[in-house]
Design a protein around this motif. Structure first.
Motif, PDB file in Angstrom:
ATOM      1  N   ALA A 186       4.679  26.978  27.547  1.00  0.00           N
ATOM      2  CA  ALA A 186       4.453  26.397  28.868  1.00  0.00           C
ATOM      3  C   ALA A 186       5.524  26.836  29.860  1.00  0.00           C
ATOM      4  O   ALA A 186       5.218  27.234  30.998  1.00  0.00           O
ATOM      5  N   VAL A 187       6.784  26.794  29.442  1.00  0.00           N
ATOM      6  CA  VAL A 187       7.875  27.172  30.336  1.00  0.00           C
ATOM      7  C   VAL A 187       7.817  28.660  30.656  1.00  0.00           C
ATOM      8  O   VAL A 187       8.088  29.082  31.788  1.00  0.00           O
ATOM      9  N   SER A 188       7.449  29.459  29.657  1.00  0.00           N
ATOM     10  CA  SER A 188       7.324  30.895  29.890  1.00  0.00           C
ATOM     11  C   SER A 188       6.230  31.196  30.911  1.00  0.00           C
ATOM     12  O   SER A 188       6.400  32.052  31.790  1.00  0.00           O
ATOM     13  N   MET A 189       5.121  30.492  30.815  1.00  0.00           N
ATOM     14  CA  MET A 189       4.029  30.731  31.760  1.00  0.00           C
ATOM     15  C   MET A 189       4.390  30.240  33.158  1.00  0.00           C
ATOM     16  O   MET A 189       4.057  30.881  34.157  1.00  0.00           O
ATOM     17  N   LEU A 190       5.095  29.119  33.253  1.00  0.00           N
ATOM     18  CA  LEU A 190       5.524  28.650  34.573  1.00  0.00           C
ATOM     19  C   LEU A 190       6.563  29.588  35.167  1.00  0.00           C
ATOM     20  O   LEU A 190       6.680  29.707  36.391  1.00  0.00           O
ATOM     21  N   GLY A 191       7.311  30.265  34.296  1.00  0.00           N
ATOM     22  CA  GLY A 191       8.284  31.236  34.775  1.00  0.00           C
ATOM     23  C   GLY A 191       7.656  32.348  35.586  1.00  0.00           C
ATOM     24  O   GLY A 191       8.350  33.028  36.357  1.00  0.00           O
TER      25      GLY A 191
END
Length: 536
Positions: free
Chosen positions: A364-369
């Motif tokens: 999730a954090v990678s995609m929001l990045g």
């Protein structure tokens, strides 16, 4: 001008920008094995026959799949390295890869490498400086670990080998990360491939091979998995020093490949080029949400497939939990501490769910990045110059970064007991674990909310969200096994949430944490709308 001209200046700048990153990780990882050392007497109380505990552990496929091959568990150092050395060296590899990508591709994305090269600096000097600093960081991790193990009373030779395991694995993944930084045209993609295919894929292969047990037809395949090499060096069990030469030798070949690839690509681009596509955009690209879907498509497919396969594969290990495992109170207690329930097989599935939940948060954090990287690359500025509002642009990426991981988390929970259900244990547990995974959604919302808060108000501090995930991984994997106080084990986004079937559902922490996560999301979006957008 030499391709390494200005190496000293590039080295000074790289060290200045990355010394804290390496220092913090070196300190954190060097404490892992010494912390495990303190628990040896708890697992094997003084005066008891160690064979009662050791023999079931040494041959149990479940523990071998999780921790790696067991060589000399009767030696205190051998037991400690088997218990935590594999995980620690894997994290060292992940940090090594992220460190080199941070110092190369991420710096190129930010435009700093272009600025450096405008001076009397050779083409390869920034990459060479990043490799040297990363190697120094890996050496620091290994040396600190070895020193602490010797201070704890373990044999110097084995302690040095354990430290070299961290250094060698770290440097191998530094080299792999350097290659991937040349292949892909942005740091986010390089990190995703390193974590997903490099570390995650190798760990899954290692678990399947080692879980088959000694003497199996799969045993020779261990030598084809670089993540296994530090374990096959056998610290505290008749050290094979030449295996470290294998890790360093392949790493040097990969570093040479990275320099060769850097010579063949354009600055700011990667060797992997996006296709030109159609002359006219389809209807799906007519708005911000369609563009976000196109940008997130590859990551979404890769993460989803990898997590679902991992869930089914790790869930199948529970079929190998036999009576020799469940009848041993010490071994069973180790799993129950992680899973927090009385039935050993359910405890194992709950423990794996906790670990995979942190990986979903990573997704999730990678995609929001991507929202942050679009700003850094100047694409956000171009989009916002049109009729697209900031709310809509940020929301288009937030939908993917939150909605898809929530769905994947539930599917991961449902996938864990499938093998057990197909073996005749009933299908009710599929529904139970799916509900258990759904009960963890507020923690995921809180992590994504924190990431959005940083993007909205402190975009340069975005890497802090990785600290939260790293701590969550540590508490999921290690804190319970090391008898940390309960408040430490629960001091993470999922620590106070109920997990069915381990717990009866408690809606109070569910509602409170969900409200906190939503509040963080809203505050982050407000900050994103108010602050200046910084493009190239």
């Amino acid at each position: 001008m030499s391709t390494l001209a200005g190496l000293g200046s590039a080295l000074h700048l790289t060290l200045r920008r990355n010394w804290l990153f390496w220092l913090l990780w070196a300190v954190g990882l060097s404490l892992m094995m010494p912390a495990t050392l303190s628990q040896y007497d708890t697992v094997i109380p003084p005066g008891t026959d160690p064979r009662i505990v050791i023999e079931p552990l040494r041959i149990n496929p479940t523990m071998l799949a999780l921790l790696g091959p067991a060589f000399d568990l009767y030696d205190k150092g051998g037991f400690v390295f088997w218990r935590s050395g594999g995980f620690t060296s894997m994290v060292a590899g992940l940090i090594g890869a992220f460190g080199i990508i941070r110092a190369t591709r991420a710096e190129e994305d930010e435009g700093r490498v272009e600025l450096i090269r405008s001076g009397p600096v050779g083409r390869h000097a920034p990459l060479a400086a990043a490799v040297l600093v990363a190697l120094a960081g890996c050496v620091l991790m290994g040396a600190a670990t070895a020193g602490l193990l010797v201070a704890g009373g373990l044999r110097p030779a084995g302690s040095v080998a354990a430290g070299l395991a961290l250094t060698a694995n770290g440097f191998f993944f530094v080299a792999l990360g350097a290659v991937l930084a040349q292949v892909f045209d942005n740091a986010r993609a390089a990190r995703a491939w390193t974590a997903g295919i490099g570390v995650g894929g190798m760990f899954l292969l290692r678990a399947l091979v080692d879980g088959a047990g000694p003497g199996s037809a799969l045993e020779p395949a261990r030598w084809a998995i670089p993540l296994e090499w530090p374990l096959l060096a056998r610290p505290f069990a008749g050290e094979r020093w030449w295996v470290f030469g294998l890790s360093f030798g392949v790493a040097l070949l990969l570093v040479g490949l990275a320099f060769a690839l850097e010579s063949r690509r354009d600055h700011g681009a990667g060797l992997r080029h996006e296709s030109l596509g159609r002359a006219y955009a389809g209807p799906g690209l007519s708005g911000a949400f369609g563009l976000a879907a196109r940008l997130q498509r590859g990551a979404a497919i890769g993460w989803t497939a990898g997590l679902l396969v991992s869930a089914v594969a790790f869930g199948s290990i529970v079929l190998q939990i036999d009576s020799a495992f469940t009848d041993n109170a010490n071994i069973a207690e180790l799993v129950r501490r992680m899973g927090g329930t009385g039935e050993i097989k359910i405890a194992f599935l709950v423990a794996i769910l906790g670990i995979l939940t942190t990986v979903v948060a990573f997704m999730a954090v990678s995609m929001l990045g991507r929202l942050r990287s679009e700003e850094v690359r100047g694409h956000a500025e171009a989009m916002l110059a049109t009729a697209v509002s900031r709310w809509r642009f940020a929301g288009s990426h937030l939908v993917w970064a939150l909605g898809l991981p929530m769905l994947v988390l539930v599917l991961v929970g449902a996938g864990l007991p499938i093998a057990r259900s197909m073996a005749g244990d009933g299908w009710d547990q599929v529904w139970d674990l799916a509900r258990g995974a759904a009960g963890l959604i507020p923690g995921l919302v809180a992590v994504v909310g924190f990431a959005m808060l940083l993007i909205g108000w402190l975009p340069r501090a975005y890497p802090l969200v990785w600290v939260v995930i790293g701590w969550s991984i540590f508490t999921s994997w290690f804190a319970a096994l090391l008898n940390f106080p309960e408040w430490v084990v629960k001091f993470q986004p999922w620590g106070h949430l109920s997990v069915i079937p381990r717990d009866a559902m408690d809606w109070t922490p569910f509602a409170i944490e969900l409200a906190i996560g939503v509040a963080l999301l809203v505050v982050g979006l407000v900050g994103y709308r108010r602050r200046s957008i910084v493009g190239r």
